[in-house]
Design an enzyme around this catalytic site. Structure first.
Site, short mmCIF file in Angstrom:
data_model
loop_
_atom_site.label_atom_id
_atom_site.label_comp_id
_atom_site.label_asym_id
_atom_site.label_seq_id
_atom_site.Cartn_x
_atom_site.Cartn_y
_atom_site.Cartn_z
N ASP A 135 1.04 -1.43 0.22
CA ASP A 135 -0.01 0.05 0.07
C ASP A 135 0.64 1.19 0.08
O ASP A 135 1.92 1.24 0.87
CB ASP A 135 -0.53 0.23 0.97
CG ASP A 135 -1.46 -0.85 1.33
OD1 ASP A 135 -2.70 -0.80 0.30
OD2 ASP A 135 -1.61 -2.23 2.42
N PHE A 209 -3.02 -6.43 -7.77
CA PHE A 209 -3.05 -5.32 -7.88
C PHE A 209 -2.30 -4.37 -9.63
O PHE A 209 -1.99 -3.33 -9.68
CB PHE A 209 -1.73 -4.45 -6.80
CG PHE A 209 -3.24 -4.36 -5.77
CD1 PHE A 209 -3.33 -5.13 -4.91
CD2 PHE A 209 -3.81 -2.80 -5.21
CE1 PHE A 209 -4.28 -5.15 -4.22
CE2 PHE A 209 -4.70 -2.79 -4.46
CZ PHE A 209 -4.95 -3.83 -3.58
N GLU A 210 -0.64 -5.26 -9.45
CA GLU A 210 0.23 -4.60 -10.54
C GLU A 210 -1.35 -4.91 -12.09
O GLU A 210 -0.75 -3.73 -12.34
CB GLU A 210 1.18 -5.87 -10.71
CG GLU A 210 1.99 -5.21 -12.42
CD GLU A 210 3.42 -6.49 -12.29
OE1 GLU A 210 3.87 -7.48 -11.79
OE2 GLU A 210 3.98 -6.06 -12.47
C1 LIG Z 1 -1.97 -3.17 -2.64
S1 LIG Z 1 -2.05 -4.24 -2.08
C2 LIG Z 1 -0.85 -5.76 -2.91
C3 LIG Z 1 -1.70 -6.77 -2.38
C4 LIG Z 1 0.09 -8.37 -3.55
N1 LIG Z 1 0.52 -7.93 -3.91
C5 LIG Z 1 -0.41 -7.83 -5.23
O1 LIG Z 1 -0.09 -7.28 -5.57
O2 LIG Z 1 -1.70 -8.17 -5.58
C6 LIG Z 1 -0.97 -4.75 0.09
C7 LIG Z 1 -2.05 -6.08 0.49
O3 LIG Z 1 -1.13 -5.19 2.04
C8 LIG Z 1 -1.48 -6.06 2.89
N2 LIG Z 1 -1.20 -5.98 3.69
C9 LIG Z 1 -0.49 -4.07 4.84
N3 LIG Z 1 0.04 -4.18 5.47
C10 LIG Z 1 -0.02 -5.24 6.39
C11 LIG Z 1 0.50 -6.16 7.26
N4 LIG Z 1 1.02 -5.26 7.77
N5 LIG Z 1 0.60 -7.28 7.56
C12 LIG Z 1 -0.13 -8.15 6.49
N6 LIG Z 1 -0.60 -7.68 5.10
C13 LIG Z 1 -0.68 -6.32 5.03
C14 LIG Z 1 -2.98 -5.93 2.02
O4 LIG Z 1 -4.32 -6.46 3.12
C15 LIG Z 1 -2.87 -5.87 1.05
O5 LIG Z 1 -3.22 -7.16 0.60
#
Ligand SMILES: C[S@@+](CC[C@H](N)C(=O)[O-])C[C@H]1O[C@@H](n2cnc3c(N)ncnc32)[C@H](O)[C@@H]1O
Length: 229
Positions: A135, A209-210
Site C-alpha cells: 500500500d 494489484f499490478e
Molecule cells: C496493495 S495490496 C498488494 C497485494 C499483492 N501483493 C498484489 O500485488 O496484488 C497490499 C496488501 O498488503 C496487505 N497488508 C498491508 N499491510 C499489511 C501488514 N502490515 N501485514 C500483512 N499484510 C498487510 C493488504 O491487506 C493487501 O492485501
C-alpha cells in the site's frame, strides 16, 4: 516481548488495513474448508522445521493479496518453505483456492501483521522476503504506515540471513523513488542491480494489484537486494 520484536496483536493494523471486503462463495468455502490445514498462528513460525516437517530455505511474502505471486513462488521453488502473511480475508480465501488447486504443500498462510511477525523472528533466519505492491499511503501524514520505511527495512535486513534476498515492487513512481532512497540507505543491504532499479524477477507473475496499476497506465519498478555477509 520488547518493542523491537513487535506484537502480533498490533492495534494500528486493525485500524488502518482493510481485513474484510466482498467475499465470493468460493473464497468463503476455501476459508471454511482449508484454513485448518493451511492458515497457521504466527507463533508457529518460531519453529519452522516443525511447522513444515522439514529443514529448508524459508521465504516470506508480506501482503500477498490474492496470492498469485505466492502460489507461483511455491510452484517454482518446491524445495523452499514459504509463508504468506496478510490480513485481507477475501485474499486469504483466494490464496487458499490457489494453494489447493496447485496442490502446493510447501506453503502456509498467516492472518497477521507481517511487520510484527517478521520482527518476532531471530536475526539471520529468513532466506527471502517479497513485498510486492505494498500500500503506497500517498498522504504525507500516512507515510509512517508504509512497509518500506527505514525502521522496518532495518528489521527486514537483520532477519535475512547473509546472502538472503529482499525483492520489492511498486507501481507508484513517487513511492518507488522513496523506496530506492530507503533501501540504498540501509547498510545491511546491497543492491543486486549495482544501483537503481532491478529487472522484473522471474518469480513474479502479474499480480492482482499490478494488473490494476497497468490498466491505469502505471509503470512498474522492481528492487532486488542481498543481505550483506
Ligand atoms: C496493495 S495490496 C498488494 C497485494 C499483492 N501483493 C498484489 O500485488 O496484488 C497490499 C496488501 O498488503 C496487505 N497488508 C498491508 N499491510 C499489511 C501488514 N502490515 N501485514 C500483512 N499484510 C498487510 C493488504 O491487506 C493487501 O492485501
Amino acid at each position: 516481548m520488547t518493542d523491537d520484536q513487535g506484537s502480533f496483536g498490533d492495534k494500528r493494523l486493525q485500524v488502518y488495513v482493510r481485513r474484510k471486503g466482498r467475499i465470493t462463495k468460493g473464497q468463503q468455502r476455501a476459508l471454511d474448508e482449508y484454513s485448518t490445514r493451511y492458515v497457521v498462528a504466527p507463533e508457529a513460525l518460531q519453529t519452522p522445521q516443525t511447522l513444515f516437517g522439514r529443514d529448508a530455505p524459508l521465504g516470506i511474502e508480506i501482503g500477498f493479496g490474492m496470492g498469485h505471486a505466492l502460489t507461483a513462488w511455491a510452484a517454482a521453488e518446491p524445495d523452499w518453505n514459504l509463508v504468506g502473511i496478510d490480513v485481507y480475508q477475501p485474499g486469504i480465501g483466494a490464496a487458499l483456492l490457489g494453494i489447493v488447486e496447485g496442490k502446493h504443500d510447501n506453503v502456509v498462510l498467516m492472518e497477521a501483521d507481517a511487520r510484527a511477525v517478521v520482527a518476532s523472528l531471530p536475526s539471520a533466519s529468513i532466506d527471502a522476503l517479497h513485498v510486492f505492491f505494498p500500500d503506497p499511503w500517498p498522504k504525507a501524514r500516512h507515510h509512517k504506515r508504509r512497509i518500506i520505511e527505514p525502521e522496518f527495512t532495518a528489521v527486514m535486513a537483520d532477519r535475512l540471513r547473509p546472502g538472503g534476498k529482499l525483492r520489492v515492487a511498486t507501481d507508484i513512481e513517487a513511492y518507488a523513488q522513496v523506496m530506492l532512497e530507503v533501501l540504498e540507505a540501509e547498510p545491511g543491504l546491497a543492491n543486486d542491480a549495482g544501483s537503481g532499479f532491478a529487472p522484473r524477477p522471474n518469480l513474479r507473475p502479474i499480480t492482482h494489484f499490478e494488473s490494476r496499476g497497468l490498466a491505469r497506465g502505471h509503470g512498474v519498478w522492481d528492487f532486488a537486494y542481498t543481505r550483506k555477509g
